[in-house]
Design a protein around this motif. Sequence first.
Motif, PDB file in Angstrom:
ATOM      1  N   LEU A   1     -26.720  32.091 -47.474  1.00  0.00           N
ATOM      2  CA  LEU A   1     -25.279  31.860 -47.507  1.00  0.00           C
ATOM      3  C   LEU A   1     -24.583  33.203 -47.639  1.00  0.00           C
ATOM      4  N   ARG A   2     -23.598  33.435 -46.778  1.00  0.00           N
ATOM      5  CA  ARG A   2     -22.862  34.695 -46.828  1.00  0.00           C
ATOM      6  C   ARG A   2     -21.375  34.368 -46.801  1.00  0.00           C
ATOM      7  N   ILE A   3     -20.637  34.939 -47.727  1.00  0.00           N
ATOM      8  CA  ILE A   3     -19.198  34.676 -47.790  1.00  0.00           C
ATOM      9  C   ILE A   3     -18.457  35.994 -47.620  1.00  0.00           C
ATOM     10  N   SER A   4     -17.533  36.049 -46.675  1.00  0.00           N
ATOM     11  CA  SER A   4     -16.711  37.263 -46.535  1.00  0.00           C
ATOM     12  C   SER A   4     -15.239  36.863 -46.521  1.00  0.00           C
ATOM     13  N   PHE A   5     -14.413  37.745 -47.042  1.00  0.00           N
ATOM     14  CA  PHE A   5     -12.984  37.450 -47.167  1.00  0.00           C
ATOM     15  C   PHE A   5     -12.171  38.296 -46.208  1.00  0.00           C
ATOM     16  N   GLY A   6     -11.069  37.725 -45.748  1.00  0.00           N
ATOM     17  CA  GLY A   6     -10.160  38.467 -44.878  1.00  0.00           C
ATOM     18  C   GLY A   6      -9.160  39.250 -45.699  1.00  0.00           C
ATOM     19  N   SER A   7      -8.290  39.971 -45.017  1.00  0.00           N
ATOM     20  CA  SER A   7      -7.297  40.751 -45.757  1.00  0.00           C
ATOM     21  C   SER A   7      -6.175  39.856 -46.283  1.00  0.00           C
ATOM     22  N   ASP A   8      -5.985  38.684 -45.659  1.00  0.00           N
ATOM     23  CA  ASP A   8      -4.992  37.733 -46.175  1.00  0.00           C
ATOM     24  C   ASP A   8      -5.585  36.987 -47.362  1.00  0.00           C
ATOM     25  N   TYR A   9      -4.697  36.474 -48.212  1.00  0.00           N
ATOM     26  CA  TYR A   9      -5.157  35.595 -49.286  1.00  0.00           C
ATOM     27  C   TYR A   9      -5.522  34.245 -48.694  1.00  0.00           C
ATOM     28  N   GLY A  10      -6.566  33.655 -49.235  1.00  0.00           N
ATOM     29  CA  GLY A  10      -6.954  32.309 -48.799  1.00  0.00           C
ATOM     30  C   GLY A  10      -7.640  32.276 -47.460  1.00  0.00           C
ATOM     31  N   CYS A  11      -8.245  33.379 -47.054  1.00  0.00           N
ATOM     32  CA  CYS A  11      -8.930  33.439 -45.760  1.00  0.00           C
ATOM     33  C   CYS A  11     -10.378  33.838 -45.990  1.00  0.00           C
ATOM     34  N   CYS A  12     -11.313  33.040 -45.516  1.00  0.00           N
ATOM     35  CA  CYS A  12     -12.714  33.397 -45.707  1.00  0.00           C
ATOM     36  C   CYS A  12     -13.546  32.915 -44.530  1.00  0.00           C
ATOM     37  N   ILE A  13     -14.682  33.560 -44.336  1.00  0.00           N
ATOM     38  CA  ILE A  13     -15.656  33.085 -43.360  1.00  0.00           C
ATOM     39  C   ILE A  13     -16.939  32.803 -44.117  1.00  0.00           C
ATOM     40  N   VAL A  14     -17.451  31.586 -43.954  1.00  0.00           N
ATOM     41  CA  VAL A  14     -18.698  31.217 -44.614  1.00  0.00           C
ATOM     42  C   VAL A  14     -19.777  31.106 -43.547  1.00  0.00           C
ATOM     43  N   GLU A  15     -20.864  31.806 -43.772  1.00  0.00           N
ATOM     44  CA  GLU A  15     -21.989  31.732 -42.847  1.00  0.00           C
ATOM     45  C   GLU A  15     -23.153  31.075 -43.563  1.00  0.00           C
ATOM     46  N   LEU A  16     -23.607  29.955 -43.017  1.00  0.00           N
ATOM     47  CA  LEU A  16     -24.767  29.270 -43.565  1.00  0.00           C
ATOM     48  C   LEU A  16     -25.835  29.353 -42.483  1.00  0.00           C
ATOM     49  N   GLY A  17     -26.739  30.280 -42.635  1.00  0.00           N
ATOM     50  CA  GLY A  17     -27.651  30.574 -41.530  1.00  0.00           C
ATOM     51  C   GLY A  17     -26.823  31.062 -40.369  1.00  0.00           C
ATOM     52  N   LYS A  18     -26.926  30.366 -39.237  1.00  0.00           N
ATOM     53  CA  LYS A  18     -26.110  30.759 -38.088  1.00  0.00           C
ATOM     54  C   LYS A  18     -24.846  29.921 -37.964  1.00  0.00           C
ATOM     55  N   THR A  19     -24.711  28.902 -38.795  1.00  0.00           N
ATOM     56  CA  THR A  19     -23.468  28.123 -38.800  1.00  0.00           C
ATOM     57  C   THR A  19     -22.376  28.970 -39.429  1.00  0.00           C
ATOM     58  N   ARG A  20     -21.214  28.967 -38.787  1.00  0.00           N
ATOM     59  CA  ARG A  20     -20.148  29.850 -39.247  1.00  0.00           C
ATOM     60  C   ARG A  20     -18.830  29.087 -39.264  1.00  0.00           C
ATOM     61  N   ILE A  21     -18.138  29.132 -40.373  1.00  0.00           N
ATOM     62  CA  ILE A  21     -16.861  28.414 -40.484  1.00  0.00           C
ATOM     63  C   ILE A  21     -15.791  29.337 -41.058  1.00  0.00           C
ATOM     64  N   LEU A  22     -14.622  29.301 -40.415  1.00  0.00           N
ATOM     65  CA  LEU A  22     -13.484  30.089 -40.879  1.00  0.00           C
ATOM     66  C   LEU A  22     -12.539  29.173 -41.644  1.00  0.00           C
ATOM     67  N   GLY A  23     -12.158  29.582 -42.816  1.00  0.00           N
ATOM     68  CA  GLY A  23     -11.221  28.780 -43.614  1.00  0.00           C
ATOM     69  C   GLY A  23      -9.953  29.555 -43.880  1.00  0.00           C
ATOM     70  N   GLN A  24      -8.818  28.868 -43.799  1.00  0.00           N
ATOM     71  CA  GLN A  24      -7.545  29.518 -44.119  1.00  0.00           C
ATOM     72  C   GLN A  24      -6.662  28.516 -44.852  1.00  0.00           C
ATOM     73  N   VAL A  25      -6.108  28.939 -45.963  1.00  0.00           N
ATOM     74  CA  VAL A  25      -5.211  28.084 -46.724  1.00  0.00           C
ATOM     75  C   VAL A  25      -3.795  28.621 -46.547  1.00  0.00           C
TER      76      VAL A  25
END
Lengths: 237, 439
Positions: B35-59
């Motif tokens: 599991l790898r979690i990285s954050f964007g420069s905006d608040y509430g923005c992250c990319i979660v990588e679970l193996g090769k599955t990748r999801i971008l979240g923004q609040v």
Amino acid sequence: MRKRYGEARGWIGAMETEQKKCDSGDLPSLRRIVCEQGLLSRPDGSASWMQGDTSVLAGVYGPSEVKVSKEIYDKATLEVMLRPKVGLPGVYERSREQMIKKTCEAVVLGTLHPRSSITIVLQVITDAGSLLASCLNAACMGLMDAGLPMGSLFCGVTCALDADGNFTLDPTAKQEKEAQTVLTFAIDSIEKKVLMSSMKGTCSVEQLQQCVAASQRAADTIFQFYRDSACRKYSKW
Amino acid sequence: MKETPLSNCEKRFLLKAIEERKRLDGRECYDYRNLRISFGSDYGCCIVELGKTRILGQVSCELVTPKPNRATEGILFFNLELSPMASPAFEPGRQPELLVKLNRLLERCLRNSKCIDTESLCVVAGEKVWQIRVDLHVLNHNGNLIDAASIAAIVALCHFRRPDVSVQGEEVTLYTPEERDPVPLSIHHMPICVSFAFFQQGTFLLVDPSEQEERVMDGLLVIAMNKHREICTIQSSGGIMLLKDQVLRCSKITGVKVAEITALIQKALENDQKVRKEGGKCGFAESVPNQRITAFKIEQAPVDTKDVQEQAEEIIAKAFPPSEVMATPVLWTSGTAQIGEGLENSWGDFEGSEREEEEDEIAQDEPITVEDQNLETGDASVRTRNQKDETIVLSDSEEEDVVILEPEVTNKNRTETSPKQDTISKKTGGKKKKKRATK
């Protein structure tokens, strides 16, 4: 009337690093560029393009099977999808999609893959100015990673003109907001000709030509970046 | 584009391997992917990588009026998008069953478990509350979307800061991030989903199935739990019978996995907070691995633009002088004006109507602006038929209906045909002929 699409769709807490003028004699400069290719496993080609804080992810599928209704008998069907970060794609995204699509159609050698589809999906990850230029660059890197035949490469450069007529290359969101005119050009790599241009605001013919010339200079830097990154990618082959 | 189907031999191979307690990517049965979690420069923005599955979240957030039955509660809204980038099978503008299922599960996991204090999102009861919107974009689909989505959603919510507000009497003041530091949301607990795939009617169990494993599984059990080992949601799909022991064993495994994931999330959030506090560099550009040969970076590059002005002047000097632009619109006749250049407009040219009769065949492409075109074209075609029957023959198209409707009225109204009217009639007649020709 919407002001900017980011604002109308709710507040995103933004932290933006200021674009500094370069120390060496106040020349306009491009922000830091970071690009990673082939980071997604499902698409045939992918690229994540970061230009300052602006970040766009591109995924390219193709050449692949095409729907019968969209089939063109003598060339590939090119589709571009631009997805905003918040909400669903609207008019703003649709117009940008068209611009990117026409630019890609001008360089991709679609006739080599008749009756097939090429799909470019662009996902906005962070919008901190020069978004259209970043989308164009991400699309080109994605096409390169997918190994699709192209007549030339292309890149996008954004210029902002302030009220005094001074131009800034690669403006941040704040600079774009304050600018009188924001111009974006797509430039090809062989003759440095303008493939696409988009303008918001007004400017004189002299200013337009100046911006074109400045964008062509900036394009050299970006093409050099493309070249270096391709060299690095294939260095172990 | 259709999904590439899994061949029978691939299916058999996968199932055989699972029977021998082996997985294609070398994991053990109970192993979670990296599991790898990285954050964007905006608040509430992250990319979660679970193996090769990748999801971008923004609040994001917005001030809205609350629902009438819940006047003091903020609104939570989840939107999971299956972007065509993630898999060629995902088409834009369609809602596959999977999407509905995932959205529903996500809502149950995060909203119904009341992990966010919605009452703290109230500004003025019954008038203004915060609507928190969570957008999740699937960037790459390599199995177990629900776990990755639930992690991305909770991480983005934890990372988000909303602008500060103050209420003085009736007045609501919203502060920009420069005026007052944005405030984090109050989060009670962090529910995280863990998926279990069952094979051979529940004989074999795998944690965190990959995309290929998902295609051959018989059933799926999703358990959402927080680090206090409280079950928030449990859902079994695929129609398999599970024994009580199996469910209990799964919940025990979930407890262990959730504790690990929560620790990782907390660490990632702390790291990001520290970097931001110190004013260091944050954003996705920092999390791009440098040593990878597919990644490349250059620092801020100055562009030599010293002689740009000369170049621009040179181009303009060489170019043809721009033709004169008509700055003010020319009024030809009432209702007909012209702006800019173009073909010479002969509208309202009363003397030239004779000449136009010959010309109108050629000048078909000239745009016509008639206010009520329907009526005009109707009576126009009647009169042209009367005058030159041999040139214009109306076909049995819908235009004729218009003609039949009110021939007397229009004829009476326009007995004295002005030359202008005549011009229009000729032109529209010409246009119609063209239309018919193209049919």
